[in-house]
Motif scaffolding. Structure first.
Motif, PDB file in Angstrom:
ATOM      1  N   LYS A  72       0.832  -1.210   0.000  1.00 52.65           N
ATOM      2  CA  LYS A  72       0.000   0.000   0.000  1.00 52.65           C
ATOM      3  C   LYS A  72       0.862   1.254   0.000  1.00 52.65           C
ATOM      4  CE  LYS A  72      -3.836   2.312   2.368  1.00 52.65           C
ATOM      5  NZ  LYS A  72      -3.180   3.632   2.321  1.00 52.65           N
ATOM      6  N   LEU A  88      -2.743  -6.352  -5.360  1.00 52.04           N
ATOM      7  CA  LEU A  88      -3.623  -7.460  -5.035  1.00 52.04           C
ATOM      8  C   LEU A  88      -2.892  -8.391  -4.078  1.00 52.04           C
ATOM      9  CD1 LEU A  88      -5.165  -8.454  -8.503  1.00 52.04           C
ATOM     10  CD2 LEU A  88      -6.415  -7.536  -6.531  1.00 52.04           C
ATOM     11  N   ASN A  89      -3.484  -8.597  -2.895  1.00 52.54           N
ATOM     12  CA  ASN A  89      -2.916  -9.568  -1.968  1.00 52.54           C
ATOM     13  C   ASN A  89      -3.998 -10.031  -0.999  1.00 52.54           C
ATOM     14  OD1 ASN A  89      -3.005  -7.720   0.308  1.00 52.54           O
ATOM     15  ND2 ASN A  89      -1.161  -6.753  -0.507  1.00 52.54           N
ATOM     16  N   SER A  90      -3.617 -10.873  -0.059  1.00 51.96           N
ATOM     17  CA  SER A  90      -4.591 -11.528   0.820  1.00 51.96           C
ATOM     18  C   SER A  90      -5.210 -10.596   1.847  1.00 51.96           C
ATOM     19  CB  SER A  90      -3.907 -12.696   1.543  1.00 51.96           C
ATOM     20  OG  SER A  90      -2.788 -12.235   2.276  1.00 51.96           O
ATOM     21  N   THR A  91      -4.729  -9.359   1.960  1.00 49.38           N
ATOM     22  CA  THR A  91      -5.270  -8.444   2.969  1.00 49.38           C
ATOM     23  C   THR A  91      -6.549  -7.756   2.506  1.00 49.38           C
ATOM     24  OG1 THR A  91      -4.019  -6.511   2.181  1.00 49.38           O
ATOM     25  CG2 THR A  91      -2.922  -7.986   3.754  1.00 49.38           C
ATOM     26  N   GLN A  92      -6.868  -7.873   1.226  1.00 50.20           N
ATOM     27  CA  GLN A  92      -8.005  -7.122   0.691  1.00 50.20           C
ATOM     28  C   GLN A  92      -9.316  -7.881   0.792  1.00 50.20           C
ATOM     29  OE1 GLN A  92      -5.836  -6.748  -3.023  1.00 50.20           O
ATOM     30  NE2 GLN A  92      -6.128  -4.531  -2.991  1.00 50.20           N
ATOM     31  N   ARG A  93     -10.397  -7.114   0.919  1.00 50.76           N
ATOM     32  CA  ARG A  93     -11.728  -7.704   0.873  1.00 50.76           C
ATOM     33  C   ARG A  93     -12.107  -7.961  -0.575  1.00 50.76           C
ATOM     34  NH1 ARG A  93     -14.440  -3.195   4.875  1.00 50.76           N
ATOM     35  NH2 ARG A  93     -13.335  -3.786   6.802  1.00 50.76           N
ATOM     36  N   GLU A  96     -12.702  -4.842  -2.765  1.00 54.29           N
ATOM     37  CA  GLU A  96     -11.460  -4.132  -3.107  1.00 54.29           C
ATOM     38  C   GLU A  96     -10.713  -4.861  -4.216  1.00 54.29           C
ATOM     39  OE1 GLU A  96     -10.164  -2.120   1.135  1.00 54.29           O
ATOM     40  OE2 GLU A  96      -9.830  -4.263   0.853  1.00 54.29           O
ATOM     41  N   SER A  97     -10.612  -6.180  -4.101  1.00 56.01           N
ATOM     42  CA  SER A  97      -9.935  -6.964  -5.126  1.00 56.01           C
ATOM     43  C   SER A  97     -10.653  -6.831  -6.471  1.00 56.01           C
ATOM     44  CB  SER A  97      -9.881  -8.442  -4.718  1.00 56.01           C
ATOM     45  OG  SER A  97      -9.118  -8.615  -3.551  1.00 56.01           O
ATOM     46  N   VAL A 100      -9.790  -3.589  -8.256  1.00 55.35           N
ATOM     47  CA  VAL A 100      -8.449  -3.625  -8.854  1.00 55.35           C
ATOM     48  C   VAL A 100      -8.445  -4.499 -10.108  1.00 55.35           C
ATOM     49  CG1 VAL A 100      -6.053  -4.325  -8.491  1.00 55.35           C
ATOM     50  CG2 VAL A 100      -7.306  -3.176  -6.651  1.00 55.35           C
ATOM     51  N   LYS A 118      -0.466 -14.804  -4.413  1.00 57.82           N
ATOM     52  CA  LYS A 118      -1.550 -14.380  -5.303  1.00 57.82           C
ATOM     53  C   LYS A 118      -1.207 -14.708  -6.753  1.00 57.82           C
ATOM     54  CE  LYS A 118      -5.458 -12.235  -6.104  1.00 57.82           C
ATOM     55  NZ  LYS A 118      -6.740 -12.739  -5.579  1.00 57.82           N
TER      56      LYS A 118
END
Length: 739
Positions: A72, A88-93, A96-97, A100, A118
């Motif tokens: 970020k 894009l990674n595992s922290t996003q809801r 949000e993904s 993107v 990812k």
């Protein structure tokens, strides 16, 4: 594609007229569709090598990074200069993904940052094929190699990338990889024939220093008192060390926090965010902290304990001075630290290689040779000159012409066909009658017995110096055999002389270093007062924009502004680091601050400035009394200062004048509170006040001191509240009279 659009993008987005060494060659290599290995030190400009192609080529550049928590910040930094980037990674809801992914499919992104997990997840390659990928950039690529210092097994799956996208260039980038790691990286990624671009590892702006590990906390406090309001990192070996040291520094009045894997994810994110935004100036951390942080104004790095290897050490000190401005590095070393690390490594995988690397780290800490030469030679960079900016160069040990000794050693390695380790080579030089020496015919070579006049211990020390100076290296992958470096040929065949260091006790050398460091700490450090005004303005603007201060302008850019004093947009655009977007967004604020600068004014508020009338101040004072109840008012101000607030911010929040806050702090200090009160003085004021105090009649009082400073230095910089601060400081730390 030529370098013309690259140079235009460099100026437009990042505000620079010229590329750093190798950047243009790497970018043109990518334009040609070729794979590459990029080894460039921290702060050397690796990111530009894929960001410029991303904004000038058709399609999207996909950046693979293991640093999920920092994506970020990296994306925010790019967006701040007008680059279209996302992650894009595992922290996003899910939502949000989806946004993107939609932006990628619509062709709206210059760069897409993804984690390895990812990238390699089911169906992701299919998703990427929906648009054109112009480049894959593998950041922290050393993680793919078992020879590296940060091996991550999951990274080895990245070899699938070249198989799935054979026509897309792959750029593998790292800041720290030795010869073996670079070769393994290329093979693991399926780009064995890729051209390697190896930038100079020389960071001349970093001062290198090693000190003995006694009374480390006291030494650190003295170190910090000479560097007020500077951000830095202290690396510790254990979680307990980070917490205990951070607590001690807070007690001494410094804004410090601990960072380690035992903290909650939210807490780690908060510490990191506050550090990036200059709310916290000091972080005491385990080695995980700092990876990928682009914070350019870290002014110092301290190693509370010795790192496990020179790769880690170089990467960690490289987080200081990324803007090119001077920065300090300090390593504490004790033999007990070495033994602790040795025990930790012995039970781990790949122990033999890691123990060899630890020994090289120990040699660096104990060395009597220029520390920069040791570092550069370790990374295969032939560097034959002392740097003049390390503790050894500042206190040079006694040297002698060791050319003949070096020729004996290098000749022995050559005649043995680089097939033996240090121990056996020394035995042959000393004419040993060991069975294996005689059985292999080593007694028949010309240099057999040529060094029998010296002890095994002495030869071992001199071989260590020859390795540190870059004439030899140890091939860890081939049973630790000695190999000749290119520089050895100059000694054997071209008449180059070799200076070696006479032995002396480590204690004697460290005492000399501590004496020199004490003198250096006593010398005042000053910066242009305009720089301080611009830095305060940057902090205010960053707070309003909710971004880290360094993302507005780096310290180096501010220093160039302070020197050039641009007062128009055209002049401001010539400053390095001022691109189109930042000029449009922030340029007017800094131009106005420069125009208003009178040598003693505080940093102005950005326009529009809301003037606070007497009613507002009264209301704030009432709120303040209600909030803090019976807490003594001077301790309320002290608590706010220790929480990271500036005097000006405290005064505004409490509805009082800055002079009132200064009087609160003086009172707290006189009552015994321990904080760096001298850091509240302007850079030059401490020396000027001391000089004026000694030069004026005591009966004249503060008025005479201010008049002296105005006549001999500059009027308006030192004011009455500065004298109160200095008097409180000198009551605790009296000035030693000059003989």
């Amino acid at each position: 594609m030529t370098s013309v659009p690259a140079r235009a993008a460099l100026k437009k987005y990042f505000g620079y007229d010229d590329f750093r060494p190798l950047q243009q060659a790497i970018i043109e290599h990518v334009y040609a569709g070729k794979d590459g290995i990029v080894l460039m030190p921290t702060g050397g400009g690796k990111s530009m090598c894929f960001q410029i192609p991303a904004v000038t080529m058709t399609g999207t550049a996909v950046v693979v990074s293991p640093l999920i928590s920092l994506m970020k910040d990296q994306v925010d930094g790019l967006r701040a200069v007008g680059v279209r980037a996302a992650f894009l990674n595992s922290t996003q809801r899910g939502s949000e993904s989806h946004e993107v992914e939609q932006a990628y499919e619509n062709g709206e992104l210059h760069l897409l940052y993804v984690s390895p997990e990812k990238l390699l997840s089911s169906g992701f390659f299919t998703f990427l094929r929906r648009r054109r990928v112009c480049l894959f950039a593998i950041d922290e690529a050393h993680c793919i190699s078992a020879w590296g210092h940060d091996f991550r097994p999951e990274y080895t799956r990245l070899r699938q990338l070249k198989q799935a996208f054979p026509n897309v260039p792959v750029l593998a980038l790292t800041a720290t990889a030795d010869r073996l790691t670079r070769r393994d990286m290329a093979e693991q990624l399926g780009i064995a024939d890729a051209q390697q671009f190896i930038a100079s590892f020389n960071r001349p702006n970093l001062r290198l220093e090693v000190r003995p590990g006694q009374k480390r906390r006291e030494q650190i406090v003295r170190f910090l008192r000479d560097r007020p309001q500077q951000a830095g990192i202290i690396y510790c070996l254990s979680r307990k060390q980070t917490e205990q040291l951070s607590e001690k520094l807070r007690e001494a009045g410094y804004r410090s926090e601990a960072y380690h894997a035992g903290l909650t994810a939210d807490r780690r994110a908060k510490v990191q965010s506050d550090f990036i935004r200059d709310k916290t100036l000091i972080v005491c951390a385990t080695i995980a902290f700092g990876m990928g942080i682009d914070k350019s104004n870290v002014r110092w790095v301290i190693h509370y304990t010795m790192p496990k290897n020179l790769e880690n050490y170089y990467q960690e000190i490289g987080r200081a001075g990324r803007d090119g401005t001077d920065a300090d590095t300090l390593l504490f070393y004790s033999y007990n630290d070495y033994l602790t690390l040795k025990d930790m490594i012995s039970g781990s995988g790949n122990a033999e290689i890691q123990l060899a690397k630890l020994d090289r780290m120990k040699e660096y800490a104990e060395s009597l040779a220029c520390r920069r030469r040791i570092l550069l030679n370790y990374f295969s960079e032939d560097h034959g000159e002392d740097c003049g900016n390390c503790d050894v160069c500042a206190n040079p040990p006694e040297r002698f012409d060791g050319t003949v000794l070096a020729q004996k050693a290098l000749s022995a390695v050559a005649r043995l066909r680089e097939s033996t380790g240090i121990g056996l080579t020394i035995d042959i030089l000393r004419g040993s009658g060991r069975k294996d020496v005689l059985a292999n015919g080593y007694d028949q070579i010309k240099t057999y017995g040529a060094g029998r006049d010296m002890s095994t211990y002495d030869w071992s020390q001199y071989f260590g110096q020859l390795i540190s100076l870059g004439y030899l290296y140890v091939a860890h992958e081939d049973f630790n055999k000695l190999r000749l470096a290119p520089a050895a040929r100059r000694v054997l065949f071209e008449g180059e002389t070799v200076e070696l260091v006479k032995f002396q006790t480590i204690r004697d050398r460290k005492q000399a270093e501590e004496s020199q460091t004490a003198k250096r700490a006593a010398a005042p450090r000053s910066r242009n007062s305009l720089f301080d005004v611009l830095r305060e303005l940057r902090r205010t603007l960053a707070r309003e924009a909710s971004i880290p201060p360094y993302l507005i302008f780096s310290d180096r850019t501010l220093e160039e502004m302070a020197a050039a004093e641009p007062t128009s947009e055209r002049e401001m655009a010539r400053i390095n680091g001022v691109g189109e977007v930042k000029l449009a967004r922030f340029g007017d604020h800094f131009i106005q601050a420069i125009k208003n600068f009178d040598g003693g004014a505080e940093a102005p508020e950005p326009e529009p400035v809301k003037k606070r009338d007497g009613d507002v101040r009264k209301a704030r004072r009432a709120e303040d009394r209600e909030r803090h109840g019976d807490t003594p008012t001077h301790l309320v101000s002290l608590a706010a200062l220790q929480a990271g607030e500036s005097v000006k911010a405290i005064a505004t929040a409490r509805g009082v004048k800055p002079a009132t806050v200064y009087s609160h702090l003086v009172k707290a200090y006189r009552e015994g509170s321990d904080f760096a009160i001298e850091s509240l003085l302007p850079a030059e004021a401490r020396d000027w006040i001391d000089e004026a105090t000694q030069s004026t009649d005591e009966a004249g009082g503060r008025k005479a001191i201010l008049a002296y400073i105005a006549a001999h230095h500059r009027e308006g910089v030192v004011q009455y509240h500065h004298l109160e601060l200095m008097e409180a400081f000198r009551n605790r730390y009296p000035l030693t009279p000059t003989p």
